[in-house]
Design a protein around this motif. Structure first.
Motif, PDB file in Angstrom:
ATOM      1  N   LEU A  72       0.484  -1.178   0.218  1.00 33.77           N
ATOM      2  CA  LEU A  72      -0.095   0.045  -0.318  1.00 33.77           C
ATOM      3  C   LEU A  72       0.877   1.263   0.052  1.00 33.77           C
ATOM      4  O   LEU A  72       1.903   1.418   0.644  1.00 33.77           O
ATOM      5  CB  LEU A  72      -0.867   0.194   1.592  1.00 33.77           C
ATOM      6  N   PRO A  73       0.830   2.469  -0.710  1.00 30.67           N
ATOM      7  CA  PRO A  73       1.006   3.959  -0.546  1.00 30.67           C
ATOM      8  C   PRO A  73       1.873   3.883   0.811  1.00 30.67           C
ATOM      9  O   PRO A  73       2.351   4.873   0.648  1.00 30.67           O
ATOM     10  CB  PRO A  73       0.593   4.625  -1.685  1.00 30.67           C
ATOM     11  N   GLY A  74       0.467   4.225   1.930  1.00 33.84           N
ATOM     12  CA  GLY A  74       0.713   4.717   2.882  1.00 33.84           C
ATOM     13  C   GLY A  74       1.419   4.462   4.023  1.00 33.84           C
ATOM     14  O   GLY A  74       1.563   4.360   4.777  1.00 33.84           O
ATOM     15  N   GLY A  75       2.595   2.793   3.363  1.00 34.09           N
ATOM     16  CA  GLY A  75       2.367   2.330   3.932  1.00 34.09           C
ATOM     17  C   GLY A  75       2.399   0.593   4.851  1.00 34.09           C
ATOM     18  O   GLY A  75       2.463   0.388   5.866  1.00 34.09           O
ATOM     19  N   GLY A  76       0.848   0.843   4.641  1.00 33.47           N
ATOM     20  CA  GLY A  76      -0.099  -0.061   4.998  1.00 33.47           C
ATOM     21  C   GLY A  76      -0.965   0.163   6.674  1.00 33.47           C
ATOM     22  O   GLY A  76      -1.949  -0.659   6.634  1.00 33.47           O
ATOM     23  N   LEU A  77      -0.840   0.964   6.882  1.00 41.21           N
ATOM     24  CA  LEU A  77      -1.525   2.004   8.670  1.00 41.21           C
ATOM     25  C   LEU A  77      -2.342   2.940   7.926  1.00 41.21           C
ATOM     26  O   LEU A  77      -2.039   3.056   7.253  1.00 41.21           O
ATOM     27  CB  LEU A  77       0.209   2.575   8.898  1.00 41.21           C
ATOM     28  N   LYS A  78      -3.625   2.638   8.758  1.00 46.78           N
ATOM     29  CA  LYS A  78      -4.577   2.839   8.579  1.00 46.78           C
ATOM     30  C   LYS A  78      -4.464   3.598  10.103  1.00 46.78           C
ATOM     31  O   LYS A  78      -4.053   3.243  10.959  1.00 46.78           O
ATOM     32  CB  LYS A  78      -5.634   2.949   8.164  1.00 46.78           C
ATOM     33  N   TRP A  79      -5.228   5.449  10.117  1.00 47.09           N
ATOM     34  CA  TRP A  79      -5.628   6.186  11.504  1.00 47.09           C
ATOM     35  C   TRP A  79      -6.897   5.968  11.418  1.00 47.09           C
ATOM     36  O   TRP A  79      -7.616   5.630  10.944  1.00 47.09           O
ATOM     37  CB  TRP A  79      -5.160   7.585  11.062  1.00 47.09           C
ATOM     38  N   GLN A  80      -6.698   5.746  12.638  1.00 47.51           N
ATOM     39  CA  GLN A  80      -8.403   5.569  13.984  1.00 47.51           C
ATOM     40  C   GLN A  80      -8.890   6.226  14.570  1.00 47.51           C
ATOM     41  O   GLN A  80      -7.746   6.484  15.155  1.00 47.51           O
ATOM     42  CB  GLN A  80      -8.472   4.125  14.236  1.00 47.51           C
TER      43      GLN A  80
END
Length: 82
Positions: A72-80
């Motif tokens: 993933l382009p964002g590094g695979g991290l998602k903000w919650q």
């Protein structure tokens, strides 16, 4: 004392570059390069019984690192938020 340089009137045969002398120099350079590569390999694998296994392990580790990287382009991290 004899004159050895052609500009001083002495024999100048030693300073000419004949085709066979040039090919001898090229052959010698190639042999020296091969010997240097051989020495480099020997020092790289000094004390290693199976150098092919070492190379295989390096490649396997690199492949594992590439697989672990997220695509993933964002590094695979998602903000919650919450």
């Amino acid at each position: 004392m004899g004159m050895c340089l052609p500009c001083l009137g002495g024999p100048g045969n030693d300073l000419s570059t004949s085709p066979d002398r040039v090919s001898n120099l090229e052959t010698r350079r190639r042999e020296l390069a091969e010997a240097a590569e051989k020495r480099q390999k020997e020092t790289t694998y000094r004390g290693v019984k199976n150098p092919q296994a070492v190379e295989r392990n390096k490649k396997n580790k690199e492949m594992e690192k590439q697989e672990m990287r997220p695509s993933l382009p964002g590094g695979g991290l998602k903000w919650q938020v919450g």
